[in-house]
Enzyme design. Structure first.
Site, PDB file in Angstrom:
ATOM      1  N   LYS A   1       3.585  11.166 -11.027  1.00  0.00           N
ATOM      2  CA  LYS A   1       2.702  10.385 -11.895  1.00  0.00           C
ATOM      3  C   LYS A   1       3.380   9.053 -12.200  1.00  0.00           C
ATOM      4  O   LYS A   1       4.493   9.012 -12.691  1.00  0.00           O
ATOM      5  CB  LYS A   1       2.419  11.123 -13.198  1.00  0.00           C
ATOM      6  CG  LYS A   1       1.334  12.173 -13.102  1.00  0.00           C
ATOM      7  CD  LYS A   1       0.989  12.664 -14.493  1.00  0.00           C
ATOM      8  CE  LYS A   1      -0.146  13.664 -14.476  1.00  0.00           C
ATOM      9  NZ  LYS A   1      -0.479  14.124 -15.838  1.00  0.00           N
TER      10      LYS A   1
ATOM     11  N   GLU B   1      10.158  17.654 -24.645  1.00  0.00           N
ATOM     12  CA  GLU B   1       9.604  18.120 -23.373  1.00  0.00           C
ATOM     13  C   GLU B   1      10.242  19.431 -22.927  1.00  0.00           C
ATOM     14  O   GLU B   1       9.585  20.263 -22.284  1.00  0.00           O
ATOM     15  CB  GLU B   1       9.794  17.053 -22.294  1.00  0.00           C
ATOM     16  CG  GLU B   1       8.987  15.774 -22.502  1.00  0.00           C
ATOM     17  CD  GLU B   1       7.518  15.923 -22.135  1.00  0.00           C
ATOM     18  OE1 GLU B   1       7.069  17.049 -21.825  1.00  0.00           O
ATOM     19  OE2 GLU B   1       6.802  14.892 -22.160  1.00  0.00           O
TER      20      GLU B   1
ATOM     21  N   ARG C   1       0.819  -1.222   0.000  1.00  0.00           N
ATOM     22  CA  ARG C   1       0.000   0.000   0.000  1.00  0.00           C
ATOM     23  C   ARG C   1       0.853   1.272   0.000  1.00  0.00           C
ATOM     24  O   ARG C   1       0.388   2.336   0.409  1.00  0.00           O
ATOM     25  CB  ARG C   1      -0.975   0.005   1.181  1.00  0.00           C
ATOM     26  CG  ARG C   1      -2.005  -1.116   1.135  1.00  0.00           C
ATOM     27  CD  ARG C   1      -3.079  -0.927   2.184  1.00  0.00           C
ATOM     28  NE  ARG C   1      -4.088  -1.958   2.079  1.00  0.00           N
ATOM     29  CZ  ARG C   1      -4.072  -3.116   2.740  1.00  0.00           C
ATOM     30  NH1 ARG C   1      -3.058  -3.362   3.574  1.00  0.00           N
ATOM     31  NH2 ARG C   1      -5.022  -3.994   2.601  1.00  0.00           N
TER      32      ARG C   1
ATOM     33  N   ASN D   1       0.447  19.084 -20.296  1.00  0.00           N
ATOM     34  CA  ASN D   1       0.032  18.135 -21.325  1.00  0.00           C
ATOM     35  C   ASN D   1       0.063  18.726 -22.731  1.00  0.00           C
ATOM     36  O   ASN D   1      -0.429  18.090 -23.672  1.00  0.00           O
ATOM     37  CB  ASN D   1      -1.380  17.618 -21.026  1.00  0.00           C
ATOM     38  CG  ASN D   1      -1.434  16.745 -19.797  1.00  0.00           C
ATOM     39  OD1 ASN D   1      -0.520  15.960 -19.537  1.00  0.00           O
ATOM     40  ND2 ASN D   1      -2.490  16.885 -19.008  1.00  0.00           N
TER      41      ASN D   1
ATOM     42  N   ARG E   1      -1.901  22.070 -13.729  1.00  0.00           N
ATOM     43  CA  ARG E   1      -0.994  20.985 -14.107  1.00  0.00           C
ATOM     44  C   ARG E   1      -1.335  20.437 -15.484  1.00  0.00           C
ATOM     45  O   ARG E   1      -0.486  19.868 -16.170  1.00  0.00           O
ATOM     46  CB  ARG E   1      -1.018  19.860 -13.066  1.00  0.00           C
ATOM     47  CG  ARG E   1      -0.001  18.769 -13.369  1.00  0.00           C
ATOM     48  CD  ARG E   1       0.305  17.862 -12.199  1.00  0.00           C
ATOM     49  NE  ARG E   1       1.267  16.842 -12.585  1.00  0.00           N
ATOM     50  CZ  ARG E   1       1.858  16.003 -11.750  1.00  0.00           C
ATOM     51  NH1 ARG E   1       1.594  16.077 -10.456  1.00  0.00           N
ATOM     52  NH2 ARG E   1       2.708  15.101 -12.184  1.00  0.00           N
TER      53      ARG E   1
ATOM     54  N   GLU F   1      -3.485  17.465 -10.826  1.00  0.00           N
ATOM     55  CA  GLU F   1      -3.998  17.895 -12.126  1.00  0.00           C
ATOM     56  C   GLU F   1      -5.455  18.314 -12.084  1.00  0.00           C
ATOM     57  O   GLU F   1      -6.263  17.972 -12.946  1.00  0.00           O
ATOM     58  CB  GLU F   1      -3.802  16.780 -13.163  1.00  0.00           C
ATOM     59  CG  GLU F   1      -3.775  17.305 -14.589  1.00  0.00           C
ATOM     60  CD  GLU F   1      -3.317  16.243 -15.582  1.00  0.00           C
ATOM     61  OE1 GLU F   1      -4.039  16.033 -16.572  1.00  0.00           O
ATOM     62  OE2 GLU F   1      -2.235  15.664 -15.374  1.00  0.00           O
TER      63      GLU F   1
ATOM     64  N   LYS G   1       8.464  22.437 -13.997  1.00  0.00           N
ATOM     65  CA  LYS G   1       7.599  21.338 -13.576  1.00  0.00           C
ATOM     66  C   LYS G   1       7.380  21.361 -12.073  1.00  0.00           C
ATOM     67  O   LYS G   1       6.261  21.125 -11.599  1.00  0.00           O
ATOM     68  CB  LYS G   1       8.183  20.002 -14.006  1.00  0.00           C
ATOM     69  CG  LYS G   1       7.296  18.835 -13.586  1.00  0.00           C
ATOM     70  CD  LYS G   1       7.107  17.804 -14.636  1.00  0.00           C
ATOM     71  CE  LYS G   1       5.974  16.853 -14.285  1.00  0.00           C
ATOM     72  NZ  LYS G   1       6.044  15.605 -15.068  1.00  0.00           N
TER      73      LYS G   1
ATOM     74  N   HIS H   1       0.105  11.077 -27.554  1.00  0.00           N
ATOM     75  CA  HIS H   1      -0.156   9.749 -26.993  1.00  0.00           C
ATOM     76  C   HIS H   1      -0.834   8.845 -28.013  1.00  0.00           C
ATOM     77  O   HIS H   1      -0.573   7.630 -28.049  1.00  0.00           O
ATOM     78  CB  HIS H   1      -1.010   9.858 -25.737  1.00  0.00           C
ATOM     79  CG  HIS H   1      -0.238  10.239 -24.517  1.00  0.00           C
ATOM     80  ND1 HIS H   1      -0.843  10.510 -23.310  1.00  0.00           N
ATOM     81  CD2 HIS H   1       1.095  10.368 -24.298  1.00  0.00           C
ATOM     82  CE1 HIS H   1       0.090  10.805 -22.410  1.00  0.00           C
ATOM     83  NE2 HIS H   1       1.261  10.732 -22.991  1.00  0.00           N
TER      84      HIS H   1
ATOM     85  N   HIS I   1       8.572   8.895 -27.171  1.00  0.00           N
ATOM     86  CA  HIS I   1       7.642   9.795 -26.489  1.00  0.00           C
ATOM     87  C   HIS I   1       7.934  11.265 -26.797  1.00  0.00           C
ATOM     88  O   HIS I   1       7.016  12.030 -27.130  1.00  0.00           O
ATOM     89  CB  HIS I   1       7.700   9.571 -24.976  1.00  0.00           C
ATOM     90  CG  HIS I   1       6.836  10.525 -24.209  1.00  0.00           C
ATOM     91  ND1 HIS I   1       5.459  10.461 -24.216  1.00  0.00           N
ATOM     92  CD2 HIS I   1       7.149  11.593 -23.434  1.00  0.00           C
ATOM     93  CE1 HIS I   1       4.956  11.432 -23.473  1.00  0.00           C
ATOM     94  NE2 HIS I   1       5.956  12.133 -22.976  1.00  0.00           N
TER      95      HIS I   1
ATOM     96  N   HIS J   1       0.495  16.392 -25.744  1.00  0.00           N
ATOM     97  CA  HIS J   1       0.341  15.006 -25.340  1.00  0.00           C
ATOM     98  C   HIS J   1      -0.956  14.358 -25.831  1.00  0.00           C
ATOM     99  O   HIS J   1      -1.014  13.136 -25.955  1.00  0.00           O
ATOM    100  CB  HIS J   1       0.429  14.891 -23.817  1.00  0.00           C
ATOM    101  CG  HIS J   1       1.811  15.071 -23.279  1.00  0.00           C
ATOM    102  ND1 HIS J   1       2.515  16.253 -23.420  1.00  0.00           N
ATOM    103  CD2 HIS J   1       2.635  14.221 -22.618  1.00  0.00           C
ATOM    104  CE1 HIS J   1       3.707  16.110 -22.849  1.00  0.00           C
ATOM    105  NE2 HIS J   1       3.799  14.898 -22.362  1.00  0.00           N
TER     106      HIS J   1
END
Length: 386
Positions: A169, A211, A147, A271, A267, A263, A253, A278, A291, A274
């Site tokens: 993330k 990026e 956990r 993206n 935030r 987000e 960032k 993606h 990427h 993206h």
């Protein structure tokens, strides 16, 4: 150097001298100022020096290092494991497959079994040494084992140092899309050593610039000035320039994550590029287009959408397109089945009941999020692929 305001070309010479001074004085520490789980991003030239600036969890007895064979071959893993042993930890290493294919449920299940076999207790540590794939996978392992256990991110690619390793993330991919299963799980620290970038192939190092350009477009125009002024030296791997780009991008960032950890607001600006990027990655099998290359393609698409809607200035669209091309990044994607594109985009995490929300630019360092009609997106894609 801080980024309390957008940085302009007039600041460039002063900031470059600051970066040189930081490199001389030792690693730069960038705080990710989260209320519940603050942590440092440490950026320096030398990996052992950077690691000495990291505080490991008190009471941790064992570390599981998750990495890939090319990272081992480059010598980075031995340095990390030596630092961990010097700190009194027992170290176990597990290699995962190379490439994005490692971010799947089968690999995660294998890692859970490794944790059980060690055994890794709740007070122990997962250490991700590698690029964004390793960071996402090992971070999700740490989020789910017992956990939640501590994770130290040691990114060894430019893309991971400026983006993937920062912000908590984590996740794995499914056949239907990228990062559809995951969790927010902040690291205890991010250790970025620029000397690791010298071991990368030119293509892998260059993809990270996708990026970096994004950070310049959404928050720090001085990054764009630096890339335009010193593109050849950056592509050649100049360590001083790369260190400055990592510091400045990490500052962007870190500031965004501290303001919006999960987000719920700004935030989402991270993206940019993206949404379509993606889809390109997914439909080309996560191997044909890297990427950072997909982000570059997606950034051009987003800017052209903004231009079509009267939101994004023409000169900004042309400037970004020219810079990405100058850096050797693709600005046009492969021809893809449009229905498949929309099927992937429709499963993206950024879709709301209002439709697909795209990050657009109203100007330099002026991001906005808007729902865009499919007809407008298709028109842009038709123009770019013509």
């Amino acid at each position: 150097m801080t980024t309390d305001r957008p940085i302009t070309g007039a600041d460039l010479a002063h900031e470059r001298s600051d970066a040189a001074a930081q490199a001389t004085d030792g690693p730069t520490v960038i705080p990710v100022a989260l209320v519940d789980a603050p942590y440092p991003v440490v950026v320096g030239r030398d990996l052992p020096e950077v690691l000495t600036a990291i505080d490991l969890p008190a009471g941790a007895a064992t570390a599981l290092v998750v990495t890939q064979e090319p990272v081992v071959a480059a010598g980075h893993v031995d340095l990390v494991e030596t630092a961990l042993r010097d700190a009194g930890l027992t170290v176990h290493r597990h290699l995962v497959r190379d490439g994005e294919v490692a971010k799947d449920a089968d690999t995660l299940a294998q890692l859970w079994q490794v944790c059980a076999d060690v055994p890794l207790t709740r007070g122990d540590l997962v250490v991700a040494v590698g690029g964004g794939v390793v960071g996402d996978l090992a971070g999700f392992l740490a989020a789910t084992w017992n956990r939640g256990v501590a994770v130290l991110q040691v990114p060894t690619t430019l893309l991971a140092q400026v983006d993937a390793a920062i912000g908590g993330k984590t996740g794995i991919n499914l056949g239907g899309g990228k990062n559809l299963v995951g969790a927010f799980h902040q690291p205890i620290a991010v250790a970025c050593a620029v000397d690791t970038l010298a071991t990368l192939s030119p293509r892998i190092r260059t993809e990270g610039l996708g990026e970096v350009v994004k950070c310049g477009l959404i928050a720090d125009p001085g990054i764009l000035d630096l890339l335009e002024t010193c593109a050849a030296d950056v592509l050649a791997g100049d360590p001083e320039l790369l260190q400055e780009l990592v510091v400045r991008s990490a500052q962007v960032k870190a500031a965004v994550v501290a303001a919006d950890e999960r987000e719920g607001g700004i935030r989402a600006h991270l993206n940019l590029g993206h949404t379509y990027g993606h889809a390109v990655e997914s439909l080309t099998g996560y191997s044909e287009v890297l990427h950072g290359e997909a982000v570059a393609i997606g950034t051009v698409v987003a800017l052209r959408i903004g231009q079509r809607l009267g939101c994004t200035p023409d000169d900004l669209v042309e400037r970004a397109d020219a810079l990405l091309a100058r850096l050797g990044l693709p600005t046009r994607g492969p021809a893809l089945d449009r229905e498949q594109v929309w099927s992937v985009i429709g499963r993206d995490k950024k879709v709301t009941r209002d439709g697909v929300r795209w990050v657009l630019l109203e100007g330099l360092a002026m991001p906005t999020v808007q729902a865009v009609d499919r007809a407008d997106v298709d028109a842009v894609l038709d123009d770019l692929l013509a």
